[in-house]
Design a protein around this motif. Structure first.
Motif, short mmCIF file in Angstrom:
data_model
loop_
_atom_site.label_atom_id
_atom_site.label_comp_id
_atom_site.label_asym_id
_atom_site.label_seq_id
_atom_site.Cartn_x
_atom_site.Cartn_y
_atom_site.Cartn_z
N PHE A 154 126.37 -69.57 136.28
CA PHE A 154 126.86 -68.59 135.70
C PHE A 154 127.80 -69.39 134.34
O PHE A 154 128.46 -70.18 134.03
CB PHE A 154 128.10 -67.79 136.17
CG PHE A 154 127.35 -66.37 137.52
CD1 PHE A 154 126.70 -66.35 136.85
CD2 PHE A 154 127.31 -66.73 138.56
CE1 PHE A 154 126.33 -64.77 137.77
CE2 PHE A 154 127.00 -66.03 139.18
CZ PHE A 154 126.51 -65.02 138.82
N HIS A 155 128.46 -68.45 133.02
CA HIS A 155 128.92 -69.00 131.25
C HIS A 155 129.54 -68.08 131.47
O HIS A 155 131.19 -68.49 131.99
CB HIS A 155 127.73 -68.96 130.79
CG HIS A 155 126.72 -70.02 130.80
ND1 HIS A 155 127.18 -71.00 130.20
CD2 HIS A 155 125.36 -70.27 131.49
CE1 HIS A 155 125.87 -72.23 130.64
NE2 HIS A 155 125.16 -71.44 131.24
N ALA A 171 126.81 -58.94 135.26
CA ALA A 171 126.68 -58.92 133.20
C ALA A 171 127.17 -60.31 133.04
O ALA A 171 128.83 -60.39 133.12
CB ALA A 171 127.24 -58.02 132.31
N ASP A 172 126.44 -61.53 132.61
CA ASP A 172 127.14 -62.95 131.83
C ASP A 172 127.04 -62.52 130.57
O ASP A 172 125.96 -62.43 130.19
CB ASP A 172 126.40 -63.82 132.69
CG ASP A 172 126.87 -65.23 132.11
OD1 ASP A 172 127.03 -65.15 131.47
OD2 ASP A 172 127.78 -65.90 133.57
N SER A 173 127.90 -61.82 130.00
CA SER A 173 128.02 -62.19 128.36
C SER A 173 127.21 -63.44 127.43
O SER A 173 126.49 -63.14 126.69
CB SER A 173 129.67 -62.16 127.47
OG SER A 173 130.50 -62.38 128.35
N LYS A 174 127.70 -64.54 128.43
CA LYS A 174 127.55 -66.15 127.38
C LYS A 174 125.17 -66.21 127.57
O LYS A 174 124.85 -66.20 126.95
CB LYS A 174 127.98 -67.41 127.94
CG LYS A 174 127.08 -68.29 127.35
CD LYS A 174 128.71 -69.26 126.55
CE LYS A 174 127.99 -70.57 126.15
NZ LYS A 174 129.05 -71.56 126.33
N LEU A 175 125.48 -65.88 129.04
CA LEU A 175 123.57 -65.19 129.19
C LEU A 175 122.85 -64.32 128.13
O LEU A 175 121.41 -65.14 128.25
CB LEU A 175 124.04 -65.91 130.82
CG LEU A 175 124.15 -67.26 131.44
CD1 LEU A 175 124.01 -66.95 133.39
CD2 LEU A 175 123.53 -68.28 131.02
N GLY A 176 123.70 -63.84 128.02
CA GLY A 176 123.52 -62.48 127.23
C GLY A 176 121.70 -61.73 128.53
O GLY A 176 121.10 -61.44 127.63
N ALA A 177 122.81 -61.74 129.73
CA ALA A 177 121.88 -61.28 130.44
C ALA A 177 122.11 -60.10 131.98
O ALA A 177 123.37 -60.72 131.91
CB ALA A 177 120.70 -62.17 130.94
N VAL A 178 121.92 -59.65 132.47
CA VAL A 178 122.47 -59.78 133.81
C VAL A 178 121.69 -60.47 134.98
O VAL A 178 121.00 -60.16 135.19
CB VAL A 178 122.40 -58.09 134.51
CG1 VAL A 178 122.91 -57.60 135.39
CG2 VAL A 178 122.89 -56.82 133.27
N VAL A 179 122.48 -61.38 135.65
CA VAL A 179 122.29 -61.70 136.91
C VAL A 179 121.99 -60.56 138.55
O VAL A 179 123.08 -60.39 138.49
CB VAL A 179 122.92 -62.96 137.59
CG1 VAL A 179 122.40 -63.56 138.10
CG2 VAL A 179 123.21 -63.83 135.69
N ARG A 180 121.08 -61.33 138.63
CA ARG A 180 120.56 -60.33 140.27
C ARG A 180 120.81 -60.81 140.99
O ARG A 180 120.34 -62.04 141.38
CB ARG A 180 119.40 -59.72 140.67
CG ARG A 180 118.51 -58.13 139.27
CD ARG A 180 117.66 -58.19 139.72
NE ARG A 180 117.49 -57.75 140.97
CZ ARG A 180 116.08 -58.76 141.29
NH1 ARG A 180 115.40 -59.60 140.85
NH2 ARG A 180 115.24 -58.47 142.98
#
Length: 371
Positions: A154-155, A171-180
């Motif tokens: 995670f970032h 929701a990871d803002s720096k990754l620009g995605a939602v991690v399941r």
């Protein structure tokens, strides 16, 4: 120093290092062998300062509505009964200390948001730890989940919600995605990595299988189904009803979506179809105003909790958006906050506040109107 002497000392250092390493490995394997044949009862999670039942809001002589339960900081919340610690566990801890030296406690640093599952496990996102931290009251342990994929960490995890099939969606803002994540913290894939720019808040309509994600940079709320497919987009940048300026935290309850419209200093509410219903909040200098709102949550009684991070308050509103009472103020003491972020509730009428710069989760209990 002559070259032969240098070579002699180098060899002596190498031999000593290998001996030390070999001894440490032998001791470690011995401890693991002993530990494998022993059992240990799980630790018990407690709230720090939980004995302070006298701290309530509002203060006497008014009737109390909230009571201070305690705070969560990390592995310090889990205690062992010394009489129940097996000999093998003691040996293992001794060897780990011998090999690695004194270790620092595993604690929260900059908590952002959280959620409580059906079994009572408390999941907290921490942007400084770059992980999801789990207070597992069932297993009696504090666990760190830091993997967003098999190979990536995670970032900047911020929002977290319970997804389908007992999953956790982060929701990871720096990754620009939602991690399941699975219920055990195993990475299962990403959602929205092609549609999201800077995701922060996340909420889910479990009945309809819809996941709402606040994309702060695009000033939009993006709606996905439980399979990760983008269904539609709500809003645009602006100040009118249904428009946003840097939306952050979200909460969905009773067919309504609550959106913290942070830079518009308000909370907006929409129905399940995305139609604007109402809003409350304004910029101002008085307690109850929302110059910088962050977390938002609604409990089983319909009370609305909003974190106001500029003046470090948790504000409690009724269903109409009318201020009932504030809790907090700037500081490090009990009932004070320092740049708080998220807020969430559980099915026992407990309220959790991510007290970000104090590195803790503050827990309050709603006592009800008859308290």
């Amino acid at each position: 120093m002559s070259k032969p002497l240098i070579m002699m000392f180098t060899k002596m250092y190498a031999v000593n290092y290998r001996c030390s390493l070999s001894l440490s490995l032998v001791l470690l394997f011995m401890a693991l062998f002993v530990l494998s044949g022993c059992s240990q009862k799980p630790s018990v999670m407690t709230f720090d300062n939980a004995e302070r039942d006298d701290i309530v809001w509002p203060a006497p002589p008014e009737r109390a509505r909230f009571r201070y339960v305690g705070q969560l900081t990390g592995e310090e919340n889990f205690s062992d009964n010394p009489a129940e610690i097996s000999f093998g566990v003691k040996i293992f801890r001794w060897v780990v200390g011998l090999v690695s030296g004194k270790t620092q406690p595993n604690i929260l640093q900059r908590p952002q948001g959280g959620v409580v599952d059906e079994s009572g496990r408390i999941f907290v996102t921490d942007v400084s730890r770059q992980a999801v931290l789990v207070f597992d009251v069932v297993a009696g342990q504090f666990v760190v989940w830091n993997r967003a994929t098999e190979f990536d960490s995670f970032h900047t995890p911020i929002g977290i919600v319970q997804g389908p099939n007992e999953e956790l969606w982060v929701a990871d803002s720096k990754l620009g995605a939602v991690v399941r994540l699975s219920a055990q913290g195993e990475p299962l894939g990403w959602v929205g990595d092609e549609e999201l720019i800077h995701p922060t808040g996340i909420a889910r309509d479990a009945w309809r299988g819809r996941v709402y994600v606040a994309d702060t940079k695009t000033h939009e709320i993006k709606i996905f189904d439980d399979n990760g497919k983008l269904i539609r987009v709500m809003g645009k940048k602006g100040e009118g009803p249904g428009e946003f300026n840097a939306p952050t935290y979200l909460h969905f309850v009773r067919d309504e979506l609550y959106v913290t419209d942070t830079l518009n200093s308000r909370i907006q509410i929409f129905d399940a179809s995305g139609k604007f219903v109402r809003s409350f909040g304004r910029r101002g200098l008085f307690v109850g105003d929302l110059p910088r709102p962050k977390g938002v949550a609604v409990d089983n009684n319909g009370l609305i909790y909003v974190v106001e991070s500029f003046y470090d308050y948790l504000l409690v509103f009724n269903k109409k958006g009318e201020l009932l009472m504030p809790v907090g103020g700037t500081g490090q003491g009990i009932g004070q906050f320092y740049l708080p972020a998220g807020v969430w509730t559980d099915n026992k009428n407990n309220v959790y506040v991510a007290d970000m710069f104090n590195g803790r989760i503050v827990v309050l209990a709603f006592l009800g109107d008859g308290a």
